[in-house]
Design an enzyme around this catalytic site. Structure first.
Site, mmCIF file in Angstrom:
data_model
loop_
_atom_site.group_PDB
_atom_site.id
_atom_site.type_symbol
_atom_site.label_atom_id
_atom_site.label_comp_id
_atom_site.label_asym_id
_atom_site.label_seq_id
_atom_site.Cartn_x
_atom_site.Cartn_y
_atom_site.Cartn_z
ATOM 1 C CB CYS A 79 -1.067 0.343 1.495
ATOM 2 S SG CYS A 79 -2.576 1.017 0.750
ATOM 3 C CG HIS A 173 -3.563 -2.754 4.339
ATOM 4 N ND1 HIS A 173 -2.383 -1.658 5.070
ATOM 5 C CD2 HIS A 173 -4.116 -1.623 3.533
ATOM 6 C CE1 HIS A 173 -3.124 -0.651 5.637
ATOM 7 N NE2 HIS A 173 -3.347 -0.499 3.934
ATOM 8 C CD GLU A 175 -1.070 -4.976 7.026
ATOM 9 O OE1 GLU A 175 -0.301 -5.196 5.822
ATOM 10 O OE2 GLU A 175 -1.000 -4.315 7.323
HETATM 11 N N1 GLN Z 1 -3.588 6.750 0.187
HETATM 12 C C1 GLN Z 1 -1.942 6.144 1.237
HETATM 13 C C2 GLN Z 1 -1.673 7.016 0.693
HETATM 14 O O1 GLN Z 1 -1.457 7.457 -0.656
HETATM 15 C C3 GLN Z 1 -1.511 4.936 1.610
HETATM 16 C C4 GLN Z 1 -3.491 3.866 1.851
HETATM 17 C C5 GLN Z 1 -2.698 2.721 3.149
HETATM 18 O O2 GLN Z 1 -1.456 2.863 2.573
HETATM 19 N N2 GLN Z 1 -3.713 1.757 3.172
HETATM 20 O O3 GLN Z 1 -0.379 6.923 1.099
#
Ligand code: GLN
Length: 197
Positions: A79, A173, A175
């Site tokens: 992410c 995610h 995890e």
């Molecule tokens: N929207 C977040 C970002 O741009 C990432 C979201 C996440 O890690 N769940 O950093």
């Protein structure tokens, strides 16, 4: 035994440390470049990439980490971690802040919608017998990948899990949800690499 670092500037690093503990792996929080020594791999968690780049600014952490990854250190960005690794972002919302790069993909931040539009999708991951529930939270969307980047899973017609040599990255995610298989697959790659050195 392999030792895996988890970037712990902000975000879901505790959940990754718990997963590594469940897999019997020695793990360590990484907040400074000194913590990079003797690591066999590193995980870059989800969270808020804008916060991570701000905390790292003015330190040598990203510079040293970039060198380690270029030298072959296995890395798994999830992410926000994927955003740090992407060579290209579709907008300049991270401004002039230093990221890591190293993964030849283009990414749009927050392109799966807002927090309340978070969702879980059953992903077909290359090599997995059963689907994996991927949780997407304000997730980055992978817009394109280079021919040297492998797509390991897709969702809604776009790649959501990719690998380019020692660099792994997912939009979701892994995890969250208690399924250890993706961490285990990454660790298998790490183990295979450390044995071949
Ligand atoms: N929207 C977040 C970002 O741009 C990432 C979201 C996440 O890690 N769940 O950093």
């Amino acid at each position: 035994m392999v030792r895996v670092g988890v970037l712990a500037l902000q975000g879901a690093f505790r959940e990754h440390l718990l997963m590594l503990g469940s897999l019997g792996v020695d793990s360590r929080k990484v907040t400074r470049s000194e913590h990079l020594s003797d690591l066999d791999a590193i995980i870059l968690p989800g969270g808020e990439s804008t916060a991570m780049v701000r905390v790292a600014a003015g330190t040598d952490l990203f510079c040293r980490l970039r060198e380690s990854i270029a030298a072959g250190l296995p890395v798994f960005g999830t992410c926000a971690g994927l955003i740090l690794l992407a060579d290209r972002l579709s907008d300049d919302s991270l401004g002039g802040y230093e990221r890591l790069g190293g993964l030849d993909i283009t990414v749009a931040r927050n392109a799966y919608g807002r927090q309340r539009e978070s969702f879980t999708a059953a992903l077909h991951i290359e090599g997995f017998a059963r689907t994996f529930d991927g949780t997407f939270i304000r997730a980055p969307q992978i817009l394109d990948i280079s021919p040297t980047t492998e797509e390991l899973a897709r969702c809604e017609g776009r790649p959501v899990l990719v690998r380019q040599g020692n660099v792994w990255a997912g939009s979701f995610h892994p995890e969250l949800g208690g399924d250890l298989r993706l961490h285990a697959a990454f660790l298998q790659h790490v183990g295979a690499r450390s044995h071949s050195m």
